[in-house]
Design a protein around this motif. Structure first.
Motif, PDB file in Angstrom:
ATOM      1  N   UNK A   1     -37.734 -18.127 -57.313  1.00 18.09           N
ATOM      2  CA  UNK A   1     -38.281 -16.761 -57.268  1.00 18.09           C
ATOM      3  C   UNK A   1     -39.638 -16.722 -56.570  1.00 18.09           C
ATOM      4  N   UNK A   2     -40.320 -17.870 -56.556  1.00 19.67           N
ATOM      5  CA  UNK A   2     -41.632 -17.951 -55.906  1.00 19.67           C
ATOM      6  C   UNK A   2     -41.536 -18.420 -54.452  1.00 19.67           C
ATOM      7  N   UNK A   3     -40.349 -18.815 -54.039  1.00 21.26           N
ATOM      8  CA  UNK A   3     -40.162 -19.286 -52.668  1.00 21.26           C
ATOM      9  C   UNK A   3     -40.694 -20.685 -52.434  1.00 21.26           C
ATOM     10  N   UNK A   4     -40.707 -21.520 -53.468  1.00 18.64           N
ATOM     11  CA  UNK A   4     -41.183 -22.900 -53.337  1.00 18.64           C
ATOM     12  C   UNK A   4     -40.152 -23.830 -53.973  1.00 18.64           C
ATOM     13  N   UNK A   5     -40.359 -25.126 -53.792  1.00 17.09           N
ATOM     14  CA  UNK A   5     -39.448 -26.098 -54.388  1.00 17.09           C
ATOM     15  C   UNK A   5     -39.823 -26.347 -55.849  1.00 17.09           C
ATOM     16  N   UNK A   6     -38.866 -26.866 -56.586  1.00 14.01           N
ATOM     17  CA  UNK A   6     -39.132 -27.233 -57.980  1.00 14.01           C
ATOM     18  C   UNK A   6     -40.257 -28.272 -58.048  1.00 14.01           C
ATOM     19  N   UNK A   7     -40.241 -29.251 -57.140  1.00 13.17           N
ATOM     20  CA  UNK A   7     -41.283 -30.288 -57.120  1.00 13.17           C
ATOM     21  C   UNK A   7     -42.664 -29.676 -56.883  1.00 13.17           C
ATOM     22  N   UNK A   8     -42.733 -28.697 -55.976  1.00 11.77           N
ATOM     23  CA  UNK A   8     -44.021 -28.038 -55.704  1.00 11.77           C
ATOM     24  C   UNK A   8     -44.523 -27.298 -56.940  1.00 11.77           C
TER      25      UNK A   8
END
Length: 163
Positions: A45-52
């Protein structure tokens, strides 16, 4: 779980939040997904990876932008009990007693206060009787009295802050 003992008067220098950090804080203040992949779901939903997302959470916890991130449980509904407790610890023994108290798994958090009762902490146990046992153990190990303040009434205050 983080456990710190600090003077109330100590202040952390302000930390500049990035737009991403603000978005993460705002997204995680309620409605956390109860799925097999909650962090991946929030990250999407934030447009980033899970790791990020996990890296940013770790950094915000390490820099104390966030002091805690995790679920809140009502321990009484699960058969347990918690209580706020205080101690009057001689200044010369404060650090040693702090280490003794924080070593107990029943201690949820512990803070130093500028007061006659200069150590305040929360005890949480799996059973109601566990509180008395934890208090007895602290008193035996520190040779200082523990003053428990049981909850008389519960209030629910949902506080969401826009970052």
């Amino acid at each position: 779980m983080l456990r710190r003992s600090r003077r109330m008067t100590e202040r952390q220098a302000p930390v500049a939040l990035s737009d991403l950090d603000r978005n993460i804080i705002n997204a995680l203040q309620g409605g956390f997904p109860l799925t097999d992949t909650p962090y991946a779901d929030v990250a999407a939903t934030l447009g980033i990876s899970e790791a990020a997302l996990l890296d940013r959470l770790k950094e915000m916890l390490e820099t104390r932008v966030l002091t805690r991130f995790g679920p809140m449980f009502q321990v009484e509904r699960m058969g347990g009990r918690f209580v706020l407790a205080a101690m009057a610890v001689p200044e010369s023994r404060f650090e040693a007693v702090n280490a003794q108290v924080n070593a107990l798994p029943e201690v949820a958090h512990n803070y130093r206060r500028d007061h006659a009762f200069n150590m305040w902490f929360v005890l949480a146990t799996e059973t109601p009787g566990g509180i008395d046992a934890a208090i007895a153990r602290i008193e035996a190990e520190t040779e200082l009295p523990v003053y428990p303040f049981p909850k008389l009434k519960e209030y629910f205050v949902e506080m969401k802050l826009k970052a």
